[in-house]
Design an enzyme around this catalytic site. Structure first.
Site, PDB file in Angstrom:
ATOM      1  N   SER A 108       0.844  -1.201   0.000  1.00 38.18           N
ATOM      2  CA  SER A 108       0.000   0.000   0.000  1.00 38.18           C
ATOM      3  C   SER A 108       0.873   1.243   0.000  1.00 38.18           C
ATOM      4  O   SER A 108       1.959   1.249   0.597  1.00 38.18           O
ATOM      5  CB  SER A 108      -0.899   0.023   1.234  1.00 38.18           C
TER       6      SER A 108
ATOM      7  N   TYR B   5      -3.057  -0.697   9.794  1.00 36.99           N
ATOM      8  CA  TYR B   5      -2.950  -1.043   8.370  1.00 36.99           C
ATOM      9  C   TYR B   5      -1.558  -0.705   7.835  1.00 36.99           C
ATOM     10  O   TYR B   5      -0.912  -1.528   7.170  1.00 36.99           O
ATOM     11  CB  TYR B   5      -4.026  -0.286   7.587  1.00 36.99           C
TER      12      TYR B   5
HETATM   13  N1  LIG Z   1      -8.285  -0.253  -2.994  1.00 38.59           N
HETATM   14  C1  LIG Z   1      -7.271   0.502  -2.583  1.00 38.59           C
HETATM   15  O1  LIG Z   1      -7.343   1.753  -2.601  1.00 38.59           O
HETATM   16  C2  LIG Z   1      -6.002  -0.137  -2.111  1.00 38.59           C
HETATM   17  C3  LIG Z   1      -4.900   0.706  -1.919  1.00 38.59           C
HETATM   18  C4  LIG Z   1      -3.707   0.141  -1.489  1.00 38.59           C
HETATM   19  C5  LIG Z   1      -3.620  -1.216  -1.274  1.00 38.59           C
HETATM   20  N2  LIG Z   1      -4.713  -2.014  -1.460  1.00 38.59           N
HETATM   21  C6  LIG Z   1      -4.530  -3.440  -1.198  1.00 38.59           C
HETATM   22  O2  LIG Z   1      -4.893  -4.164  -2.362  1.00 38.59           O
HETATM   23  C7  LIG Z   1      -5.370  -5.470  -1.984  1.00 38.59           C
HETATM   24  C8  LIG Z   1      -6.733  -5.698  -2.630  1.00 38.59           C
HETATM   25  O3  LIG Z   1      -7.612  -4.684  -2.164  1.00 38.59           O
HETATM   26  P1  LIG Z   1      -8.999  -4.356  -2.888  1.00 38.59           P
HETATM   27  O4  LIG Z   1      -9.152  -2.884  -2.868  1.00 38.59           O
HETATM   28  O5  LIG Z   1      -9.114  -5.092  -4.164  1.00 38.59           O
HETATM   29  O6  LIG Z   1     -10.007  -4.965  -1.793  1.00 38.59           O
HETATM   30  P2  LIG Z   1     -11.486  -5.606  -1.940  1.00 38.59           P
HETATM   31  O7  LIG Z   1     -12.159  -5.025  -3.120  1.00 38.59           O
HETATM   32  O8  LIG Z   1     -12.096  -5.450  -0.602  1.00 38.59           O
HETATM   33  O9  LIG Z   1     -11.172  -7.173  -2.229  1.00 38.59           O
HETATM   34  C9  LIG Z   1     -10.516  -7.901  -1.231  1.00 38.59           C
HETATM   35  C10 LIG Z   1     -10.219  -9.286  -1.735  1.00 38.59           C
HETATM   36  O10 LIG Z   1      -9.476  -9.970  -0.694  1.00 38.59           O
HETATM   37  C11 LIG Z   1     -10.216 -11.124  -0.301  1.00 38.59           C
HETATM   38  N3  LIG Z   1     -10.044 -11.358   1.135  1.00 38.59           N
HETATM   39  C12 LIG Z   1     -10.346 -10.524   2.172  1.00 38.59           C
HETATM   40  N4  LIG Z   1     -10.073 -11.128   3.348  1.00 38.59           N
HETATM   41  C13 LIG Z   1      -9.590 -12.372   3.037  1.00 38.59           C
HETATM   42  C14 LIG Z   1      -9.160 -13.475   3.799  1.00 38.59           C
HETATM   43  N5  LIG Z   1      -9.180 -13.445   5.150  1.00 38.59           N
HETATM   44  N6  LIG Z   1      -8.728 -14.583   3.156  1.00 38.59           N
HETATM   45  C15 LIG Z   1      -8.720 -14.643   1.795  1.00 38.59           C
HETATM   46  N7  LIG Z   1      -9.140 -13.627   1.026  1.00 38.59           N
HETATM   47  C16 LIG Z   1      -9.573 -12.514   1.626  1.00 38.59           C
HETATM   48  C17 LIG Z   1     -11.656 -10.861  -0.672  1.00 38.59           C
HETATM   49  O11 LIG Z   1     -12.355 -12.098  -0.799  1.00 38.59           O
HETATM   50  P3  LIG Z   1     -14.002 -12.168  -0.743  1.00 38.59           P
HETATM   51  O12 LIG Z   1     -14.461 -11.594  -2.049  1.00 38.59           O
HETATM   52  O13 LIG Z   1     -14.288 -13.633  -0.604  1.00 38.59           O
HETATM   53  O14 LIG Z   1     -14.412 -11.347   0.431  1.00 38.59           O
HETATM   54  C18 LIG Z   1     -11.468 -10.105  -2.002  1.00 38.59           C
HETATM   55  O15 LIG Z   1     -11.202 -11.002  -3.048  1.00 38.59           O
HETATM   56  C19 LIG Z   1      -5.401  -5.491  -0.451  1.00 38.59           C
HETATM   57  O16 LIG Z   1      -4.236  -6.125   0.023  1.00 38.59           O
HETATM   58  C20 LIG Z   1      -5.408  -4.005  -0.092  1.00 38.59           C
HETATM   59  O17 LIG Z   1      -4.864  -3.784   1.187  1.00 38.59           O
HETATM   60  C21 LIG Z   1      -5.894  -1.515  -1.874  1.00 38.59           C
END
Ligand SMILES: NC(=O)c1ccc[n+]([C@@H]2O[C@H](COP(=O)([O-])OP(=O)(O)OC[C@H]3O[C@@H](n4cnc5c(N)ncnc54)[C@H](OP(=O)(O)O)[C@@H]3O)[C@@H](O)[C@H]2O)c1
Length: 246
Positions: A141, A155
């Protein structure tokens, strides 16, 4: 022939958001792709159908990253069903938010289990299968680089751990021809951080470009690192953040 033809990838948290975009992009580039999810079975099946429509093999695996045995089993199943293992993308994540006084020990443990322990355990398992050309890519992140607002100490702590892990593991496996990198997204439009959410305007003001990125923007960098063009990049933290950390 596409860049990843013949390769096998596993993307944790591939049912939605950034992980789903990565899974689809790796398949478009020629890889067979397994993905894990924790609750969204329907969405995981939809992504697998899209992978198969691209002419690749897809596999959805229910595996809660809180459970190290489930994480190991997901890697083993991917290698067993697809016959090899080349690319691990540690993407599954959550977003704990709030003042440090309100954070419970259970939340600390859960966050570190998903963002840190699962990454280590999945990488250990993957390395038992990887040959030269293997890739380990973790999704960190921008908040590991710069924290311009309160409420994210847990986080940010969990994501910054990936930087040390990445550097250390890159040293451990470099001689085997395996690279290890962390991609640090900025504000990316997903369920976790919708571009029309309550904090979106403030986040836009933190970025040089002034707008959210898409999950495909992150997937493009992961695809580059996973492909032959990424062979000389290792131990790196790469921002895909619209200038959030600039
Ligand atoms: N979006 C942002 O602005 C942003 C910025 C920086 C970093 N990130 C990082 O990017 C990554 C993806 O984020 P995103 O924005 O795509 O989030 P998201 O839309 O909330 O999707 C999260 C994904 O992770 C899975 N997940 C959550 N908890 C889990 C667990 N305990 N075991 C296995 N799978 C799990 C979810 O599965 P289900 O569908 O089954 O719930 C979903 O596929 C994360 O590591 C996040 O910290 C995101």
């Amino acid at each position: 022939m596409s860049e990843l033809t013949g390769k096998v990838a596993l993307v944790t948290g591939g049912s939605r958001g950034i992980g789903a975009a990565i899974a689809k992009r790796l398949a478009q580039d020629g890889a067979d792709v397994a993905l894990t999810y924790v609750s969204a079975a329907d969405k995981a099946r939809t992504i697998v159908a899209e992978i198969e429509a691209a002419g690749r093999r897809g596999l959805a695996i229910a595996a809660d990253s809180v459970d190290p045995d489930a994480v190991t089993a997901a890697v083993e199943r991917t290698a067993a069903e697809f016959g090899r293992f080349d690319i691990l993308v540690n993407n599954a994540g959550i977003f704990p938010f709030g003042p440090p006084e309100a954070v419970t020990v259970e939340e600390i443990d859960r966050t570190l289990a998903i963002h840190v322990r699962a990454v280590f355990v999945a990488s250990q398992s993957a390395l038992r299968h990887m040959e030269a050309g293997g890739r380990i890519i973790s999704i960190g992140s921008c908040l590991a680089q710069r924290v311009p607002h309160p409420g994210v100490s847990l986080y940010a702590m969990s994501k910054s751990a990936l930087i040390g892990f990445t550097k250390g593991l890159a040293r451990d496996v470099g001689a085997r021809g395996i690279t290890v990198n962390v991609v640090d997204p900025g504000s990316t439009d997903t369920d976790m951080n919708p571009a029309d959410g309550p904090d979106a305007e403030a986040q836009r003001s933190f970025m040089a470009v002034g707008h959210y990125g898409s999950a495909d923007d992150v997937a493009a960098m992961v695809a580059h690192l996973a492909g032959p063009g990424g062979r000389f990049v290792t131990g790196a933290s790469i921002a895909v953040d619209g200038g959030y950390a600039a």
